[in-house]
Design an enzyme around this catalytic site. Sequence first.
Site, PDB file in Angstrom:
ATOM      1  N   SER A 177       0.857  -1.180   0.000  1.00 22.87           N
ATOM      2  CA  SER A 177       0.000   0.000   0.000  1.00 22.87           C
ATOM      3  C   SER A 177       0.896   1.232   0.000  1.00 22.87           C
ATOM      4  CB  SER A 177      -0.885  -0.001   1.252  1.00 22.87           C
ATOM      5  OG  SER A 177      -1.527   1.246   1.426  1.00 22.87           O
ATOM      6  N   TYR A 190      -1.413  -0.921  10.554  1.00 21.18           N
ATOM      7  CA  TYR A 190      -1.549  -1.169   9.114  1.00 21.18           C
ATOM      8  C   TYR A 190      -0.312  -0.670   8.360  1.00 21.18           C
ATOM      9  CZ  TYR A 190      -3.666  -1.146   4.442  1.00 21.18           C
ATOM     10  OH  TYR A 190      -3.935  -1.364   3.112  1.00 21.18           O
TER      11      TYR A 190
END
Length: 341
Positions: A177, A190
């Site tokens: 990401s 995350y």
Amino acid sequence: MTYLRTIGEVIGFLLVCAVVIVKDIVKFFIPKRYKMKSINGEIALVTGGGGGLGRLLSLRLANLGAIVVVWDINEAGIEETVKLVRAAGGSCYGYVCDLCDREDIYKKARIIKEEIGKVTILINNAGIVTGMKFLDTPDKLIIRTMDVNVMSHFWTAKAFLPTMLENKKGHIVSVASLAGQVGIQKLVDYCTSKFAAMGFDEALRMELENEECNIHTTVVCPYFIRSTGMFDDVRASYIPTLSPNVVADRIVTAMRCNEKYAIIPGYLQILLALKWLFPWPCVAMFLRGLVQDASPSHPSFVTAATINTKEMCTVPLSKDQNGAVIHQQLTRRVSSSERKP
């Protein structure tokens, strides 16, 4: 002599770099359709294929002639993906696999080898997000995030890489990401897991290139993707959230072209470079303006006692995952450049 040798090594390094840069410039102007490899007949494993981006990837890979194997904790989602792929004329198999359980990963890998064959394309797509402030995040949720988003990459690679090395052929895709490039509030666990996924890919690539074994790796860093159930309500400015179809197309193209990195959208590569040029207060101010809240609808605190063990590894599906809009996206006609060879 040592001094002259050092100068010679530096000059040699610069000459090699110049040659590589020229080659990359030439490759840049070659249309992608001429650089794409065929994956017809390859066995491709997609983790988190029971919905969202994983389902879209499965449909595209099958459309290109690959035999797709789907792993997910969501059995109903797996069945739906298999049904959609087969309805589109593709070959697909599904297995319930708990990516938080290393032994389950190894067990299912052995079953696939026996029942289907040798996996040559591994796409580590499964991912989860808690979307809570660091001190409000229960320990179990942090462990779950790390298990699914990065530790499962280790176990799947260890399960399938030996066979790839034997055959001197394979490709490992790590879906990370842009949160693996910059820090975002409410995404501490995350971001950490995605930074780790990027490090895993780069270090593994270095080892594989040293072995000269013709096994490629690609790390994918997309911006927030809508309609996947993870960042549907993110409050962000300037850059619109991404269509999962666009991301799926880009991942498949990057894999087929043996690209090392895929930043989505591509123009963000420039902003990432500027991160290291500007003072930190400028970078922090920009990031806060870009992403006001990554998880505005998430409750501020969830106690660990409310977490069900079986739900720990479930990748959430979007509210309209089975709705008409998503179904149309999943079954839409793939572009001509993505048809079977």
